[in-house]
Scaffold this motif. Structure first.
Motif, PDB file in Angstrom:
ATOM      1  N   UNK A 165       7.421  21.076  -8.993  1.00  0.00           N
ATOM      2  CA  UNK A 165       6.683  19.810  -9.009  1.00  0.00           C
ATOM      3  C   UNK A 165       7.468  18.733  -8.267  1.00  0.00           C
ATOM      4  N   UNK A 166       8.766  18.704  -8.504  1.00  0.00           N
ATOM      5  CA  UNK A 166       9.613  17.684  -7.868  1.00  0.00           C
ATOM      6  C   UNK A 166       9.526  17.799  -6.344  1.00  0.00           C
TER       7      UNK A 166
ATOM      8  N   UNK B  50       4.345  15.764  -0.752  1.00  0.00           N
ATOM      9  CA  UNK B  50       3.099  14.987  -0.761  1.00  0.00           C
ATOM     10  C   UNK B  50       3.375  13.542  -0.364  1.00  0.00           C
ATOM     11  N   UNK B  51       4.493  13.001  -0.862  1.00  0.00           N
ATOM     12  CA  UNK B  51       4.843  11.614  -0.528  1.00  0.00           C
ATOM     13  C   UNK B  51       4.953  11.434   0.980  1.00  0.00           C
ATOM     14  N   UNK B  52       5.609  12.384   1.639  1.00  0.00           N
ATOM     15  CA  UNK B  52       5.743  12.282   3.092  1.00  0.00           C
ATOM     16  C   UNK B  52       4.392  12.441   3.787  1.00  0.00           C
TER      17      UNK B  52
ATOM     18  N   UNK C 282       1.309  11.661   2.634  1.00  0.00           N
ATOM     19  CA  UNK C 282       0.348  10.563   2.500  1.00  0.00           C
ATOM     20  C   UNK C 282       0.917   9.233   2.999  1.00  0.00           C
ATOM     21  N   UNK C 283       2.250   9.175   3.169  1.00  0.00           N
ATOM     22  CA  UNK C 283       2.846   7.891   3.538  1.00  0.00           C
ATOM     23  C   UNK C 283       2.270   7.299   4.829  1.00  0.00           C
ATOM     24  N   UNK C 284       2.051   8.091   5.890  1.00  0.00           N
ATOM     25  CA  UNK C 284       1.568   7.469   7.132  1.00  0.00           C
ATOM     26  C   UNK C 284       0.104   7.042   7.088  1.00  0.00           C
ATOM     27  N   UNK C 285      -0.636   7.423   6.064  1.00  0.00           N
ATOM     28  CA  UNK C 285      -2.075   7.090   6.048  1.00  0.00           C
ATOM     29  C   UNK C 285      -2.279   5.649   5.606  1.00  0.00           C
ATOM     30  N   UNK C 286      -2.312   4.749   6.582  1.00  0.00           N
ATOM     31  CA  UNK C 286      -2.424   3.344   6.179  1.00  0.00           C
ATOM     32  C   UNK C 286      -3.630   2.651   6.809  1.00  0.00           C
TER      33      UNK C 286
ATOM     34  N   UNK D 268       3.089   5.869  -3.036  1.00  0.00           N
ATOM     35  CA  UNK D 268       4.240   6.695  -3.403  1.00  0.00           C
ATOM     36  C   UNK D 268       4.438   6.661  -4.913  1.00  0.00           C
TER      37      UNK D 268
ATOM     38  N   UNK E 236       0.836  -1.196   0.000  1.00  0.00           N
ATOM     39  CA  UNK E 236       0.000   0.000   0.000  1.00  0.00           C
ATOM     40  C   UNK E 236       0.875   1.252   0.000  1.00  0.00           C
ATOM     41  N   UNK E 237       1.885   1.244   0.856  1.00  0.00           N
ATOM     42  CA  UNK E 237       2.785   2.399   0.939  1.00  0.00           C
ATOM     43  C   UNK E 237       3.455   2.675  -0.414  1.00  0.00           C
TER      44      UNK E 237
ATOM     45  N   UNK F 145       6.108  16.925  -5.018  1.00  0.00           N
ATOM     46  CA  UNK F 145       5.858  15.476  -5.008  1.00  0.00           C
ATOM     47  C   UNK F 145       6.500  14.834  -3.783  1.00  0.00           C
ATOM     48  N   UNK F 146       7.702  15.278  -3.429  1.00  0.00           N
ATOM     49  CA  UNK F 146       8.366  14.692  -2.256  1.00  0.00           C
ATOM     50  C   UNK F 146       7.570  15.030  -0.989  1.00  0.00           C
TER      51      UNK F 146
END
Lengths: 341, 448, 35
Positions: free
Chosen positions: C13-14, C20-22, C24-28, B226, B221-222, C17-18
């Motif tokens: 954008x680059x 945003x990656x951080x 959304x990463x913890x949303x599991x 990404x 999922x992670x 994106x980094x």
């Protein structure tokens, strides 16, 4: 001091760094493989791997730094050396690739795999031999200019005694430097058996190192008289180097202060290396290329030097951290803690 | 061997080395960020799974880094060995980023060594995570600097040539050439994207192979999330690259899009084959190329008719362009599908065939990376330094390039097989279930 | 506009994106139900 000399001094320093850390690294790999062959791996492997593990990648960077730097500061070298060194340097690169990757394969993927250990041990030993050819070629007499482009004469190169003395020197110096350092390291790890064995290796390899080194100066007299004459000007440096060599051997012989022994050894090689470099001045390649006619434009030179100073500001603290955590950390050296990923 | 042969073999050898190196380099640039994110999530949520994920990725990463380092050394030296005339010129103008790349790489190497050997050494895990920051920064900046050199080859500036002499050299202007921003951003973001999809493929593969552990589900999922973010960013930056090309390298864009005649309202040619100089079976998107090039459906786009015959890149780059773009689009769709599917509990995303599609994403991403680089390099032909030096004038005159080509091909075969064997062995011997159990016992009485 | 797209937007954008990656990463939550 002008920019040309500043540039080459920086590069020469990195090459010196590579020769020392590279020699330790390659020699260690070879001793490790050799101990597998003679059934002594119980004694050596642990201490060698403790040292090698966290630093292997750093070693490689010294070399990359040197050749990227030399293209930057002296772009014409790309033309002269690039064209002629295709084969020897390619072979060196292939050996480096095998050495680097198989070291990682063995260390991280397949601990104790004998085939891998032999592969990187042997490859490591051949790297100094293949790269040292560059120094031989720089003495001149092996490159001809044909239709405006330089061509290397392999026959002359491989039948010259100078070539082979430099090859022998590179291999024995590698093993000598490595053995002296590892004696010290093993001693710090309080590993008596390993210390004794490595001390023996160090003493064995000291002899061919000094004989070939002296022999090369003698052979230069025939091969490149100008350079030979220049060396006389720097004779005190070479004498000092020899005295330091005697000091190292004496300390090893009497089993005293291995740390100092390695320090003296570093001094010995530094004096010889910078003495050799200084006597080579102003030629980068006898007689075709000097520092001055190959130097880059001032704008690039200044940009490179600024980048270099800023880079060092970043690197030196990081290197100190690396050494404090591993090389000079008692618990790590003695194998008390293992925090490997 | 005539010089034509030396040129040919030099090109093949460079292409081989770059194609091999880019696989490991992409992993080397992308994976540190993924490790960092996983470890960060793990520390933040106090979730052992993410920490272990970071740790296992780091272990595999070492192997790929080793191959990346040595092949990087190879290409670094080959530039001088195979293209001495180019490097002599380039050394004068663009040596600065090359030099800085070494520093970035040095920085990365030092901290990677420290990071790898200090797991659990610090009481505070955040300190350990902090060590990874210079690794990720060093890795990404290696890519930034080296891509600057490549950008310079496409849009050389920062010097003048007067009577065959280089004058008015300005290394900073050479570094910040117009090709640089789009190219650098595209290279870095695709490395992140590919790394995410490769790691996703591994997780999906474990799930396919019978493991039903939540560890793999979290990993999948992670990484798919990404991957989605980076794939979308890739597409946007890719679009910017099109605009760069239209402005500064119109012949490359025209050749990649099979745009022959300069015209307004230019359509975008997708797919299709070229036979006897005619385009067949292509899909034409009306106004597509004008939008891609200038954000304006009626804008004029320069076609190949504006360029002399011997300055037009080979037309087969159109296929490479298509492969790259379609894979990129496919990966965006696949990851959106997965993400929405997980949120909405769609059955499709946990089926076997869907997981196989994710596994397939890894090789596809690499194919996209390779096609992208071939497109970039072949699309610059016949120039090694656009409008300044032709490839055939840059190559070595040495007669032994063919022999070296064989040696290096053998080397890459050995390294490629070796790294795969070692990686498989590493993870097969130590499956995640066992490692999780081991860590539980290690912790003993600790409160989990 | 063209200059902005070619010279600045790629980096924006680059970096976005980094970030945003951080974020959304913890949303599991979606896969973490079994815990």
């Amino acid at each position: 001091m002008n920019l040309e000399i500043l540039g080459i001094t920086v590069l020469w320093t990195f090459l010196f760094g590579y020769i020392i850390v590279g020699a330790i690294d390659f020699g260690a790999g070879f001793f490790n493989a050799y101990s597998l062959l003679t059934g002594k791996q119980r004694i050596l492997t642990k201490v060698i791997q403790r040292y090698l593990s966290p630093v292997w990648e750093v070693t490689n960077v010294f070399l990359v730094f040197f050749f990227v730097g030399i293209i930057g500061f002296f772009p014409k070298t790309a033309f002269y050396y690039g064209t002629t060194l295709l084969v020897p340097v390619s072979i060196g690169v292939i050996l480096l690739a095998i050495r680097g990757s198989y070291y990682a394969f063995e260390t991280y993927g397949a601990r104790g795999h004998k085939g891998y250990s032999f592969m990187y041990g042997l490859a490591g030993l051949l790297i100094p031999a293949s790269l040292s050819i560059v120094l031989t070629i720089s003495e001149g007499g092996f490159i001809e200019i044909v239709d405006g482009s330089p061509v290397l004469d392999y026959w002359v190169l491989f039948t010259s005694p100078l070539t082979w003395s430099i090859v022998v020197l590179s291999i024995s110096a590698t093993l000598y430097i490595s053995a002296v350092f590892l004696t010290w390291y093993a001693n710090k790890a309080r590993d008596i058996e390993a210390t004794d064995l490595l001390r023996k290796y160090a003493l064995i390899w000291s002899l061919p190192t000094i004989i070939t080194a002296g022999g090369i100066i003698f052979e230069l007299r025939r091969h490149n008289f100008d350079h030979y004459t220049n060396i006389q000007t720097f004779l005190p440096m070479f004498l000092l180097s020899f005295i330091l060599f005697v000091g190292t051997v004496w300390l090893l012989w009497t089993r005293r202060n291995y740390g100092w022994a390695f320090g003296l050894l570093a001094g010995q090689f530094a004096f010889a290396f910078y003495g050799y470099g200084a006597s080579h001045y102003p030629y980068l390649l006898y007689p075709h290329l000097t520092l001055y006619d190959s130097f880059t434009n001032p704008a690039m030179a200044i940009a490179l030097i600024i980048a270099f100073i800023l880079g060092l500001g970043l690197l030196i603290p990081s290197l100190v951290l690396l050494m404090r955590l591993f090389l000079f950390n008692k618990d790590y050296v003695r194998g008390k803690d293992d925090f490997h990923v | 061997m005539g010089n034509e042969e030396a040129v040919f073999y030099s090109r093949v050898l460079t292409e081989l080395t770059l194609s091999f190196h880019i696989i490991y380099a992409t992993i080397g640039v992308g994976v540190p960020l993924m490790i960092m994110i996983a470890q960060w999530v793990g520390i933040r949520k106090n979730d052992e799974h993410y920490i272990l994920l970071a740790r296992r990725w780091a272990r595999g990463f070492v192997i790929t880094v080793a191959v990346g380092v040595v092949t990087g050394t190879a290409i670094g030296l080959q530039l001088s060995l195979l293209w001495p005339n180019f490097m002599e010129l380039a050394g004068n103008v663009i040596a600065l980023p090359l030099f800085m790349e070494t520093f970035a790489f040095f920085f990365e190497a030092i901290f990677l060594g420290i990071y790898l050997y200090t797991w659990d050494r610090f009481e505070n895990q955040k300190k350990h995570l902090l060590l990874l920051v210079p690794v990720a920064i060093g890795a990404s900046f290696s890519a930034v600097f080296i891509t600057m050199v490549n950008a310079f080859m496409n849009a050389p500036q920062g010097f003048d040539i007067v009577n065959g002499e280089l004058v008015n050299i300005n290394p900073i202007i050479a570094m910040f050439n117009p090709a640089m921003p789009t190219k650098v951003a595209h290279v870095v973001i695709t490395a992140y994207m590919t790394a995410a999809f490769v790691l996703a493929a591994i997780a999906a593969f474990r799930l396919l192979k019978g493991s039903d552990h939540i560890y793999h589900k979290k990993a999948l999922y992670l990484t798919m999330k990404l991957g989605l973010v980076f794939a979308i960013a890739t597409a946007i930056i890719g679009d910017f690259s099109g605009k760069y090309l239209a402005e500064y390298q119109p012949e490359k864009l025209a050749a990649a899009e099979w745009h022959f005649e300069t015209q307004e309202n230019a359509p975008l040619v997708l797919l299709g084959v070229m036979s006897d100089g005619e385009v067949k079976y292509a899909i034409e998107v009306p106004f597509g190329l004008s939008i891609l090039a200038h954000n304006n459906p009626s804008a004029e786009v320069i076609g190949l008719d504006q360029f002399p015959e011997d300055e037009i890149p080979p037309l087969y780059i159109h296929y490479l362009f298509n492969i790259m773009v379609f894979i990129g689009m496919w990966m965006v769709l696949l990851s959106i599908w997965y993400w929405v599917g997980i949120k909405r509990n769609w059955r499709s995303v946990s089926t076997r065939w869907f997981r196989w599609l994710i596994v397939l994403g890894a090789p596809l991403s690499f194919i996209a990376i390779e096609s992208g680089w071939w497109l970039a390099e072949v699309g610059r032909q016949p120039w090694i330094l656009r409008k300044i030096m032709r490839v055939e004038d840059a190559a070595t005159t040495s007669g032994q390039v063919d022999l070296m080509l064989m040696l290096f091909a053998l080397l890459y075969l050995i390294l490629g097989i070796g790294s795969i064997v070692v990686l498989r062995r590493m993870f097969r011997k130590n499956p995640v279930e066992r490692e999780l159990a081991d860590r539980q016992t290690e912790k003993g009485g600790d409160i989990q | 506009m063209v200059e902005f797209i070619i010279f600045y937007a790629p980096f924006i954008i680059l970096i976005a994106a980094i970030v945003v990656a951080f974020l959304i990463a913890p949303m599991d939550k979606a896969v973490n139900k079994e815990d």
